[in-house]
Enzyme design. Sequence first.
Site, PDB file in Angstrom:
ATOM      1  N   LYS A  61      58.193  23.479  56.685  1.00 20.45           N
ATOM      2  CA  LYS A  61      57.292  22.776  57.599  1.00 20.45           C
ATOM      3  C   LYS A  61      57.824  21.374  57.863  1.00 20.45           C
ATOM      4  O   LYS A  61      58.412  20.761  56.971  1.00 20.45           O
ATOM      5  CB  LYS A  61      55.897  22.651  56.974  1.00 20.45           C
ATOM      6  N   GLY A 120      49.681  21.382  63.662  1.00 21.03           N
ATOM      7  CA  GLY A 120      49.557  22.208  64.848  1.00 21.03           C
ATOM      8  C   GLY A 120      50.559  23.337  64.901  1.00 21.03           C
ATOM      9  O   GLY A 120      50.689  23.993  65.923  1.00 21.03           O
ATOM     10  N   GLU A 169      56.930  25.382  51.349  1.00 15.45           N
ATOM     11  CA  GLU A 169      55.750  25.953  50.685  1.00 15.45           C
ATOM     12  C   GLU A 169      55.930  27.446  50.514  1.00 15.45           C
ATOM     13  O   GLU A 169      56.645  28.080  51.290  1.00 15.45           O
ATOM     14  CB  GLU A 169      54.480  25.725  51.545  1.00 15.45           C
ATOM     15  N   LYS A 170      55.241  27.994  49.551  1.00 11.85           N
ATOM     16  CA  LYS A 170      55.160  29.453  49.464  1.00 11.85           C
ATOM     17  C   LYS A 170      54.403  29.928  50.697  1.00 11.85           C
ATOM     18  O   LYS A 170      53.418  29.323  51.097  1.00 11.85           O
ATOM     19  CB  LYS A 170      54.419  29.867  48.191  1.00 11.85           C
ATOM     20  N   ARG A 187      40.039  12.421  61.854  1.00  8.67           N
ATOM     21  CA  ARG A 187      39.332  12.228  63.130  1.00  8.67           C
ATOM     22  C   ARG A 187      38.127  13.156  63.199  1.00  8.67           C
ATOM     23  O   ARG A 187      37.957  14.040  62.360  1.00  8.67           O
ATOM     24  CB  ARG A 187      40.275  12.594  64.282  1.00  8.67           C
ATOM     25  N   VAL A 191      37.120  18.969  67.303  1.00  7.19           N
ATOM     26  CA  VAL A 191      36.499  19.698  68.408  1.00  7.19           C
ATOM     27  C   VAL A 191      35.279  20.482  67.912  1.00  7.19           C
ATOM     28  O   VAL A 191      34.217  20.466  68.531  1.00  7.19           O
ATOM     29  CB  VAL A 191      37.516  20.666  69.061  1.00  7.19           C
TER      30      VAL A 191
HETATM   31  C1  MV4 Z   1      50.739  28.009  56.271  1.00  6.91           C
HETATM   32  C2  MV4 Z   1      50.624  29.393  56.512  1.00  6.91           C
HETATM   33  C3  MV4 Z   1      50.997  30.247  55.490  1.00  6.91           C
HETATM   34  N1  MV4 Z   1      51.459  29.744  54.311  1.00  6.91           N
HETATM   35  N2  MV4 Z   1      51.190  27.560  55.091  1.00  6.91           N
HETATM   36  C4  MV4 Z   1      49.810  26.572  60.723  1.00  6.91           C
HETATM   37  C5  MV4 Z   1      49.398  25.221  61.228  1.00  6.91           C
HETATM   38  C6  MV4 Z   1      49.345  24.316  60.078  1.00  6.91           C
HETATM   39  N3  MV4 Z   1      48.168  23.515  60.141  1.00  6.91           N
HETATM   40  C7  MV4 Z   1      49.389  25.192  58.869  1.00  6.91           C
HETATM   41  N4  MV4 Z   1      49.701  26.510  59.303  1.00  6.91           N
HETATM   42  C8  MV4 Z   1      49.978  27.514  58.423  1.00  6.91           C
HETATM   43  N5  MV4 Z   1      50.412  27.099  57.214  1.00  6.91           N
HETATM   44  C9  MV4 Z   1      51.551  28.416  54.143  1.00  6.91           C
HETATM   45  N6  MV4 Z   1      52.026  27.956  52.977  1.00  6.91           N
HETATM   46  C10 MV4 Z   1      50.151  29.821  57.746  1.00  6.91           C
HETATM   47  C11 MV4 Z   1      49.831  28.875  58.714  1.00  6.91           C
HETATM   48  C12 MV4 Z   1      49.325  29.413  59.956  1.00  6.91           C
HETATM   49  C13 MV4 Z   1      48.009  29.154  60.365  1.00  6.91           C
HETATM   50  C14 MV4 Z   1      47.147  28.352  59.636  1.00  6.91           C
HETATM   51  C15 MV4 Z   1      45.869  28.106  60.056  1.00  6.91           C
HETATM   52  C16 MV4 Z   1      45.405  28.695  61.216  1.00  6.91           C
HETATM   53  C17 MV4 Z   1      46.223  29.496  61.943  1.00  6.91           C
HETATM   54  C18 MV4 Z   1      47.544  29.736  61.552  1.00  6.91           C
HETATM   55  C19 MV4 Z   1      48.359  30.566  62.301  1.00  6.91           C
HETATM   56  C20 MV4 Z   1      49.646  30.799  61.901  1.00  6.91           C
HETATM   57  C21 MV4 Z   1      50.126  30.213  60.720  1.00  6.91           C
END
Ligand code: MV4
Length: 447
Positions: free
Chosen positions: A158, A164, A200-201, A291, A294
């Site tokens: 990441k 986002g 991250e895992k 913040r 929505v």
């Molecule tokens: C993740 C994940 C799976 N594993 N982290 C996407 C946006 C960011 N805010 C964090 N996100 C994710 N982080 C780990 N370790 C999957 C997502 C993710 C996701 C998270 C929340 C809502 C929708 C999502 C859609 C795809 C991936």
Amino acid sequence: MFDKVLIANRGEIALRIHRACREMGIQTVAVHSTADTDAMHVRLADFAVCIGPPPARDSYLNIPAILSAATITGVDAIHPGYGFLSENARFAEACDAHGFTFIGPTAEHIRMMGDKIVAKQTAKELGLPLVPGSPGPVTSVEEIIEIGKKIGFPVLVKAVAGGGGRGMKVIESPDKANEQFSMARVEAKAAFGNDAMYLEKYLGKPRHIEIQVLGDGKGAGVHLGERDCSLQRRHQKVLEEAPSPALNAEQRGRIGELAAAAVRKLKYRGAGTMEFLFQDGEFYFIEMNTRLQVEHPITEAVTGIDLVREQIRIAAGGDLGFKQEDVKITGHANECRINAENSETFVPCPGKITDYHSPGGLGVRVDSGLYTGYVMPPYYDSMVAKLIVSGSTRNECLMRLRRSLEEFVIGGIDTTIALQQRIIHQQEFIDGDYDIHWLEKLVGLKK
Ligand code: MV4
């Protein structure tokens, strides 16, 4: 208390902030681009200042123009809404430097949570559970493979400056690490001008659960329960609910208490949201938004607390109006985001609203700046309305949501009302049985 507040935003959230100010006897100043002269919040505000041409960087992101408008109109405070300058630490500092109260957290807290590694380190020190991963930035493929072997593949890289979902890549196995790591870095560099990455895992089927918090900046802090925001497409939330159908009372209490304790330790000021992934009964902190969000109205619906009013009271130096034990979660609420987009192709469809009729009745709230004859400009986000429905049970809420969507008429443009209707008729949705990937599978456009 403030006499006059400048609203540094547009659309439904500008209207939302105007309404809270009005009810508090505070005058409002709308700032708007030349594309938004006829917007509802501009019409309703006590004063309006045009701050520039349509591109956001020249108007809604134009700090000197906004501060000039604030000076000319003599406001006491500035509410940034969401998006635009709401999580810009330099803007918060500039407001203070010019003698205007920034209605939000300190610049220090905004900056802290804007750096996702610092945010995670802070969350760890505050006792929040984290996703296993790198303690800091990762700079080499060797490091990724080493950590990956320890925590198990797949892993996720990441962007430190991300959020986002941009600049994120799943690395399935050590042999894919080189290629996928460089791709993520290129994306992050392009999107944020910063290619620092962390690891991250990868959680395969989590839900997105976020906790609404409020702090007074002096060590008092509460949580207002959770929102389930798992229904999203391409990292845009589509339909949210509170409380989450996936949590039991023990899980809800556990994560809420941890979030509230973190707010108190931080001496956090204002409204914030702690985001967690939830899988197999465990929570994993991923980031904090500093913040108003929505989807804040569903929390308002189940707590009866006006979050914008609380933001303003806190910014004016007030104490929290209530204690944790005064916060009661009652019933259920859903929010449907209505976008000016085709329900099948998701192609944006701005244009003239030829016909407008919003649903009403008990437990129905519509936050929208639309009106018949309004011409929606093409320059901004496509969300044009939020339908917020509440009921004493989830089932009552869903039946009310169903009939409210049937009543909603937005003529002249394509909207995602049809998509919302499709979602709420799915058995898995009715059963509350969905994760963050469910909607993308339903609409069949998974990347
Ligand atoms: C993740 C994940 C799976 N594993 N982290 C996407 C946006 C960011 N805010 C964090 N996100 C994710 N982080 C780990 N370790 C999957 C997502 C993710 C996701 C998270 C929340 C809502 C929708 C999502 C859609 C795809 C991936």
